[in-house]
Scaffold this active site. Structure first.
Site, PDB file in Angstrom:
ATOM      1  CB  ILE A  36      37.418  39.819  41.457  1.00 40.59           C
ATOM      2  CG1 ILE A  36      38.652  39.127  42.037  1.00 40.59           C
ATOM      3  CG2 ILE A  36      36.164  39.475  42.259  1.00 40.59           C
ATOM      4  CD1 ILE A  36      38.562  37.630  42.123  1.00 40.59           C
ATOM      5  CB  CYS A  37      33.207  41.219  39.804  1.00 44.47           C
ATOM      6  SG  CYS A  37      31.530  41.857  39.544  1.00 44.47           S
ATOM      7  CB  VAL A  38      33.074  44.764  36.443  1.00 40.72           C
ATOM      8  CG1 VAL A  38      31.626  44.371  36.256  1.00 40.72           C
ATOM      9  CG2 VAL A  38      33.261  45.533  37.748  1.00 40.72           C
TER      10      VAL A  38
END
Length: 340
Positions: A102-104
């Site tokens: 998820i995301c970074v």
């Protein structure tokens, strides 16, 4: 039952951690049974999540039984990932578990070597850093998520919802995914990619010889400016102007002007009730078709979709509402003629 292990370690972002818990935790099969067994796993007894501390009920050993492993982002994606977390991720991938970020969280997968030679994405603001730090990864900054089969990555924050719903659909079909999306108050699919969430400012050339020209172009973007007009303003030949633009902004004069106009159009779509066709004219586009094409090319969605997504909520005056309705009627009639 399909086991989803969500990995937490120091610095974990609460929103990213909660996303897979909510989506997979809410998912129900068509007969009403839970679709997943969701487990939060950590590398130590207590995890620092910034605004709160977390005690996970499962250790990293639980990854050995997981069918899907999800890695949320952390507050500092450049920080070293705990070696035991990297080892657990590699072991899970080696035995065939599906691994997602998820995301970074993509930085953690990249640190484990799981993204080498693969296409991946992350939050648009961190995409360049991911590409620099891990050159073996093919970073795509424009999409909401990337599915490479056994390894999946998502863009920032809300794109984690898109990715999790995508996995639910892959596992249990569209009907289960659609119901899960409704429970999450999310569309099953969103139009466009990350480009629609970026303020598309044209490249700057602060302190360079072009800066006065760029300011003049921005102020006069609504005019019908030609390359000759810009060259005359800069008191150079068209060829010299093109060369200087390439050197100082990395683009051409006309491309820079187009981005300037698109950014102006974004602002008008966000803050006004000006009909879409008039937005293009006010931003400097000579034709509505050109405006729509260039806007979608740069932003990733149509001007109509962008306005629906980003216009601030405020009541319209009767006059502006009539103008918008008239504009839509004209657009619909034009479309009918084009396809008739």
């Amino acid at each position: 039952m399909h086991i989803v292990a969500v990995v937490a370690f120091d610095g974990v972002i609460g929103f990213d951690l909660a996303t897979p818990l909510e989506v997979f935790g809410r998912a129900r099969r068509l007969d009403g049974r839970p679709a997943y067994d969701v487990r939060v796993c950590a590398d130590r007894d207590q995890i620092d999540a910034g605004a709160f501390t977390l005690r996970a009920p499962w250790s990293l050993d639980a990854l050995s039984a997981a069918h899907t492993v999800v890695v949320p982002g952390v507050a500092d994606p450049g920080a070293a990932v705990p070696p035991q977390v990297l080892d657990a991720l590699r072991a899970a991938a080696a035995r065939g578990a599906r691994v997602a970020s998820i995301c970074v969280g993509a930085f953690s997968l990249a640190a484990a070597g799981l993204l080498d030679g693969r296409r991946a994405t992350t939050h648009w603001a961190a995409a360049a850093a991911l590409a620099r730090r891990y050159p073996a990864v093919n970073v795509d900054p424009d999409v909401l998520y990337v599915d490479e089969g056994d390894v999946l990555t998502s863009a920032g924050a809300a794109a984690g919802l898109d990715l999790c719903l995508h996995m639910v659909r892959c596992d249990h079909g569209a009907a289960v995914a659609a119901e899960t999306a409704r429970l999450s108050v999310m569309p099953l699919e969103r139009a466009g990619g990350q480009a629609q969430f970026i303020a598309h400012e044209p490249p700057t050339a602060d302190g360079s010889s072009l800066q006065p020209l760029l300011e003049w172009m921005a102020e006069n973007a609504a005019r019908d400016l030609s390359l000759g007009d810009m060259a005359a303003r800069a008191a150079v030949s068209s060829r010299t102007l093109i060369r200087r633009f390439r050197e100082q902004t990395g683009t051409t004069p006309m491309q820079w002007l187009t981005r300037c106009r698109v950014r102006r159009a974004q602002q008008l779509l966000e803050t006004s009730d000006v009909p879409v066709e008039q937005v293009g004219i006010r931003a400097g586009f000579a034709a509505a078709t050109t405006f729509r094409e260039r806007f979608k090319e740069i932003v990733g969605v149509s001007p109509w979709a962008y306005r629906r997504a980003f216009q601030s909520s405020r009541p319209r005056s009767p006059a502006s509402a009539r103008a918008v309705d008239t504009s839509r009627a004209i657009s619909t009639a034009a479309g009918a003629r084009d396809h008739g």
